[in-house]
Structure formats: structure tokens, C-alpha cells
Design an enzyme around this catalytic site. Structure first.
Site: not given
Length: 675
Positions: A322, A325
Site C-alpha cells: 500500500c 501506508c
């Protein structure tokens, strides 16, 4: 939401970010005050404008266009409309409508339009240009200064734009955490008289930024490639200041079939955005945090929430795959460094698969993460209502959930720090306010609808009257495929080929090259479209001789010369008999996005017409009637092949989030249906 989708939205709203170079602080302060004074003098406003974006992606030139409209009357009435959203305030009530969801929400307005910038509608106004935000604000200068804090501005010489005198500035965002090639510079024209933005134009990346972009990999590489060719503009097409407005301008009328939801949660955005940058309300707000035990990476012990009662706990759900993230990790580390000795405990919960454990270790070492991290093999995320990452949940010293933050914004961490400091001091923050019964009901309905849409997207459900599945297999947590240019293809050697001159089409036998037919082209098949492209031709065989099929895309053209822009308008597919007469025409609107039209042989002497759009497959007969219309997941690819043991001799494969093999089963007497 993918990085590419987030970037597309962010680019249309990037004018919200601006600040000054030190040498120009006085000049910028003067510009802000003058612009605010002009905006504050506006009593009524009627504006329409167009955002245009074009870029290259994987060898294809993409062009999009979005119209926006604003009607304003000080101090209480407003109409805002774009392709994705409508906000209307009639003076007493404000409405937000999400056209794609077919839903709308209503809230009372007590004091004025400035309430919309602070209340529950704030989430839906994030993409407004700063001049419009200043128009609604109580203090226009303060609103402009707030919009001028995260970029560098260069004040240029004044220019004439049409018949209007304009102030001109260049600015570039300078948000921490963003790659250099994400910080695209813009040129902005401000109307001297009204203070409103008349034009915005993106500026090319520098050679240094292009070099940085070319170092990216993964999904970021696709976005970087797009940024190298990206050009986008905003331009007013109408602006009337202090002109007449009517009650009808501010009347909200739901579209047929629209559903009114009781709370903003029901719109499908409120649960994630929550109206602010800090921790926001969700299903668990104000409730005891679910207990969990997390086996820590490379350690014998586990992290238990109950064992940390008395501390403020920040739970960070993330993954190495991600991008946002990974960008957030350094900011989370800063929170640990700032507050780790003051009562804040941070625990990372990785959503990576078990086979990617080594990737997690490498990422933690690279980022020098010292707080505890474990792998979520017990699906703790489900208990915490996590549907998207990065997602951080804040729990107070008594184990009560104070809110969550979904997504990553480097500028938003200031609000997170403010909330964390408040909770460390024993205060309750707005994100801890429990949802009402009405909000929970709306959120539950939206969650069910979202899962239903995801299920539909994730599985191309074949029409059992025409397709028989031989086998299928789904793979858990499969990564999405890159979007195919042509999602449906016929991998069967053609029986005939079509070539053309200016006035005739030649149908050639694919095996021998012999001419089977010479078909005069009707006027409709001889005219080029706005991009000087002629119709593509194919031929379907029929017992009575066959049909020539012409497909042509049409565009809306705006601007001139180097500023000319093309936006898809419609696609027309015509059936032409061997005498050269158009016998039917099917028109697909711009939202259909027709990708291909080709012949699919269903017997030794007969074909049907295969039409594919971005999310649909259709089979048409020789009269242009739809035999089957089949929804497809836009991430799947469907290929037709010969299959001798199939009832029709045809079959194929689906590849994407689900893999499957199928036979094409043609009904004995196929009946046309509504498209």
C-alpha cells in the site's frame, strides 16, 4: 482507491495549496488583501467553467473533461455542481447529492454559508477552488491565507485574458512526503475586478523531476509516467458578477429514483472522511475497543490491548503493498518519537500475507521502526471495521475508541497530533462521539451496497443462456490486473478481411484473398470524425450475404490550436447491406466507452457482432438487435477461442480476479432483448 484515482482527484483540487517565497511575502500579503476585498464585494455570482486533463498512459492518449457551475447569493444561498457532486443551499437547508450513488442528504443552515465550510458538508467541499471558499467564508482574507500555506508562489506580470485584466501567479506545492514529480507547478490568472480565478494551466515537469519520476516502480511508475505527459487546465466559460439570480436557481429537486439518507454516512463518503483532517467518527466511536492479542514480529511475546490499559493506544493498520501506508510510516514514527514517553503506545498491524513476512521485516528495518508490529493473521482489522488502509484507530487510557483516520495526508498529521495531545490530557475529541441510530442505519445500508457492488465488480457473472462454465477458480487477495485496452477479444482466425478505398469496401476471403464482395460506402462511412479518423470496418456473414459494420467515435472539441481539447461524446455503430445502404444504427453514449466491435463466428456460414465496452459485452444479430448483454468486471479480460467439444464449437477464458473456462452455448432460437 488506487494511487492513480487519488491523484486524478487531487490534481483537480490542487489549487487549494499555495504559500509564498520569503522575498515576496509583502507582495503576496498585498495580493491576498486586494483579492479578498474584491471577493467580499461580490453579492451575487454566476459562473461556469471546465476542467480539462490529458495525459499518456501505457501508450494511450487519455482526455477527460469536467464541467463545474457555481451560483451564489450572499449570505445564504448557493448552487455548486460537478460531474460527481451537487451542493445546494436554499437559504434554510443545504443538500448534498451524489449522482453516481443516487443519494442525497439534507441539513439545516442556521447562520450562513460559512457553516458549510466547518460542518458536516466540509468533506464534500474539499475540492472547491480557494476563491469559492473565500466567497463562502466569514473572513475572505483568512480563507485565502489558509489556502496559501503549502506551496511556493511567484507573482508574475499582469496579463490580459480576453477582455479581462488579470493578476498572474505561478505556484508549486511543497508538501512533505510527496515525490518531486508530484509537486506540479500551476499558472493561475485572477480577475482583478472580481478576485475570482479565470484560468489555471499546469506547467511541464522540469528535467530533474522527470528523471526522478523515471526511477519509480510498481503503481507509482504508472502514475509517474502519466505525470510526465500530464496537461490540465481550468477555464471560465461564463462569469456574471452582481447580476440577477432567482429562487429557481437555488431550488433542489432530487432526480427520479434518488434516495434520501438521514445522515451523511449514508452517502458513502462520510464514514471515511468524517468532515475533518483529524480522527473522525465511525461505527466504534465512543465504544470499548475490541480486545485483541497480536503476535509480534520476531518476538516471543504478543501485544494485548488490555495489557495497555492506562496508556493511549494508536493502532496502525497498513501493508507494504500500500503506497500511502508506506508514505505514512515515517509520520507514524514521528508520533512515536514525540509521544512515546508521554503515554502513547503505537502498535502496527500489517495486512500483508504470510509469505510476504520478509518484505515486512525489510520495510520496518528500512524505516527504522521501533514500536511493536505484528501480522494480522487473525483478521483484527475486521473487528475494527477496517475497509481501507492506511487506517489508524485511537483508543484512550480507559480503552474507549476516540475515532479513526483513513488515508494519508502529510499536512493532516498536524490535526492528528492535536487530537493525540488532547486524548493524552484526558480530553474527549469529536471523533469519539458515538454514531446515532440513524447514522448507523445509513452506514450499514451503504456498507451492504458497497459489498454488493464489490461482488459484482469482482465476478463477471456469465449469462447461463449463452455461456456454460466448465471450471472456475478464485484466488484470495489477488492483485488487480492492469486495465486492458481491449477487455474482450476474438482469438479465432477471421474468415474474411475488409479493406477500403475512399468510396468502397472490399470483402476478401481470408484464406485465398479472393474478393467476396465490393460494397459501396454510404456517406456516413466516408466522413472523418473530429480527430480526422475514419470509421473502422468489419464484416459479419449472414445467409443473405452479410453486413458491413462501421464503428465511429465522435468527440466534443473545445479550444483552438495548441489549446484544442477532445472529449469523447458518443460512438455510432452502423449496419450496411451489400448494396451500400445503412439499415440500422446503434448509438452508445460517452459513458459506455465502446472499446471494440468485431465478428464472432457462430457457424460455418454465419457470424454475430461482438461489441465490448469498459464493463459490458454484447452480442448483436445482423439486424443490430441485442441478443445478449453481459455485465463484466472492468478488471477482467475475456477471450474467445475455438473449442471443438463445445455445443457451438466456441468457448473461451476469463482472466482477472477470477479465472474460468466457458463454452458458448447458442440458444436454438435466440430472441433479441432490450440493450
Amino acid at each position: 482507491m488506487t494511487t492513480l484515482q487519488r491523484l486524478s482527484i487531487a490534481l483537480f483540487a490542487s489549487c487549494l495549496l499555495a504559500t509564498s517565497l520569503p522575498a515576496e511575502e509583502d507582495a503576496l500579503s498585498g495580493l491576498i488583501e486586494e483579492t479578498a476585498k474584491s471577493i467580499s464585494s461580490i453579492q451575487t455570482l454566476r459562473e461556469t467553467g471546465v476542467w480539462k486533463m490529458e495525459f499518456d498512459m501505457e501508450g494511450m492518449k487519455q482526455k477527460t473533461e469536467m464541467e463545474v457551475a457555481v451560483i451564489f447569493e450572499r449570505p445564504r444561498r448557493l448552487y455548486l455542481k460537478s460531474q460527481h457532486m451537487m451542493v445546494v443551499c436554499d437559504g434554510s437547508n443545504a443538500f448534498v447529492r451524489m449522482p453516481m450513488a443516487g443519494k442525497y442528504y439534507q441539513v439545516a443552515v442556521k447562520e450562513g454559508l460559512s457553516e458549510l465550510l466547518e460542518g458536516s458538508f466540509k468533506s464534500y467541499l474539499l475540492g472547491m477552488l480557494p476563491d469559492t471558499k473565500a466567497l463562502l467564508a466569514k473572513d475572505a482574507a483568512a480563507a485565502l491565507r489558509d489556502a496559501a500555506k503549502d506551496a511556493q508562489i511567484e507573482i508574475l506580470d499582469d496579463e490580459q485574458l480576453g477582455d479581462r485584466d488579470c493578476r498572474v501567479i505561478n505556484f508549486r506545492t511543497k508538501k512533505e512526503g510527496d515525490a518531486p514529480w508530484m509537486k506540479q507547478a500551476l499558472k493561475v490568472w485572477l480577475d482583478k475586478e472580481s478576485g475570482m480565478i479565470r484560468r489555471i494551466e499546469s506547467l511541464p515537469l522540469s528535467p530533474e523531476e522527470i528523471a526522478e519520476a523515471e526511477k519509480e516502480d510498481g503503481e507509482n511508475a504508472r502514475v509517474a509516467q502519466m505525470m510526465k505527459s500530464l496537461r490540465y487546465t481550468f477555464e471560465l466559460t461564463e462569469s456574471v458578477v452582481n447580476g440577477p439570480v432567482t429562487d429557481e436557481d437555488f431550488k433542489f429537486t432530487p432526480a427520479p429514483g434518488d434516495k434520501k439518507v438521514e445522515t451523511e454516512m449514508g452517502l458513502g463518503m462520510g464514514g471515511a472522511l468524517g468532515g475533518g483532517e483529524g480522527f473522525t467518527r465511525f461505527e466504534l466511536s465512543g465504544k470499548p475497543a475490541p480486545e485483541f492479542s497480536l503476535k509480534l514480529l520476531d518476538k516471543e511475546e504478543s501485544f494485548s490491548l488490555s495489557a495497555n490499559t492506562g496508556s493511549v493506544v494508536l493502532i496502525d493498520f497498513w501493508a507494504t503493498w500500500c503506497g500511502p501506508c508506506v508514505k505514512a510510516l515515517p509520520e507514524v514514527k514521528k508520533l512515536h518519537d514525540l509521544y512515546g514517553t508521554n503515554g502513547l503506545v503505537i502498535v502496527g498491524v500489517s495486512r500483508d500475507r504470510e509469505r510476504d513476512t520478509e518484505k515486512v521485516r525489510e520495510m520496518l528495518a528500512k524505516q527504522e521502526i521501533a514500536y511493536p508490529v505484528g501480522m494480522d493473521f487473525k483478521n483484527i482489522a475486521s473487528d475494527y471495521k477496517v475497509e481501507g488502509i492506511p487506517c489508524m484507530v485511537l483508543v484512550d487510557r480507559n480503552g474507549v475508541v476516540q475515532g479513526r483516520k483513513v488515508g494519508f495526508s502529510s499536512s493532516g498529521f498536524a490535526s492528528l497530533k492535536k487530537d493525540i495531545e488532547a486524548v493524552l490530557e484526558g480530553k474527549t475529541i469529536p471523533g469519539a462521539e458515538p454514531l446515532t441510530e440513524a447514522e448507523l442505519k445509513d452506514l450499514q445500508e451503504e456498507s451492504v451496497a458497497r459489498k454488493s457492488r464489490a461482488t459484482m465488480r469482482g465476478n463477471t457473472q456469465l449469462n447461463t443462456n449463452w455461456f456454460r462454465v466448465r471450471w472456475e477458480r478464485s484466488v484470495d487477495d489477488v492483485r488487480e490486473r492492469a486495465t486492458e485496452r481491449v477487455p474482450v477479444s476474438v482469438r479465432i482466425p477471421p474468415r474474411v478481411l475488409v479493406s477500403r478505398t475512399e468510396s468502397e469496401a472490399f470483402v476478401l476471403d481470408a484464406e485465398s484473398g479472393a474478393t467476396n464482395a465490393v460494397i459501396p460506402l454510404p456517406p456516413e462511412a466516408r466522413v472523418a470524425n473530429e480527430m480526422e479518423q475514419y470509421p473502422s470496418l468489419s464484416f459479419i456473414r449472414t445467409p443473405d450475404g452479410g453486413r458491413l459494420v462501421a464503428m465511429q467515435m465522435f468527440y466534443k472539441v473545445t479550444g483552438e490550436d495548441s489549446r484544442r481539447s477532445y472529449t469523447g461524446d458518443r460512438t455510432e455503430v452502423r449496419g450496411i447491406n451489400v448494396a451500400g445502404n445503412v439499415i440500422w444504427t446503434n448509438t452508445f453514449d460517452k459513458d459506455a466507452h465502446v472499446r471494440s466491435v468485431e465478428a464472432l463466428p457462430v457457424s460455418e456460414e454465419e457470424d454475430v457482432l461482438l461489441v465490448s465496452t469498459w464493463n459490458r459485452l454484447m452480442l448483436l444479430n445482423a439486424d443490430g438487435k441485442t441478443l445478449v448483454s453481459q455485465q463484466m468486471d472492468h478488471r477482467d479480460r475475456l477471450d474467445f477461442h475455438r473449442r471443438p467439444d463445445s455445443p457451438s464449437g466456441l468457448g473461451g477464458f476469463i482472466q482477472g480476479r477470477r479465472s474460468a473456462a466457458f463454452d458458448l452455448v447458442i440458444p436454438a432460437e435466440p430472441q433479441p432483448q432490450n440493450p
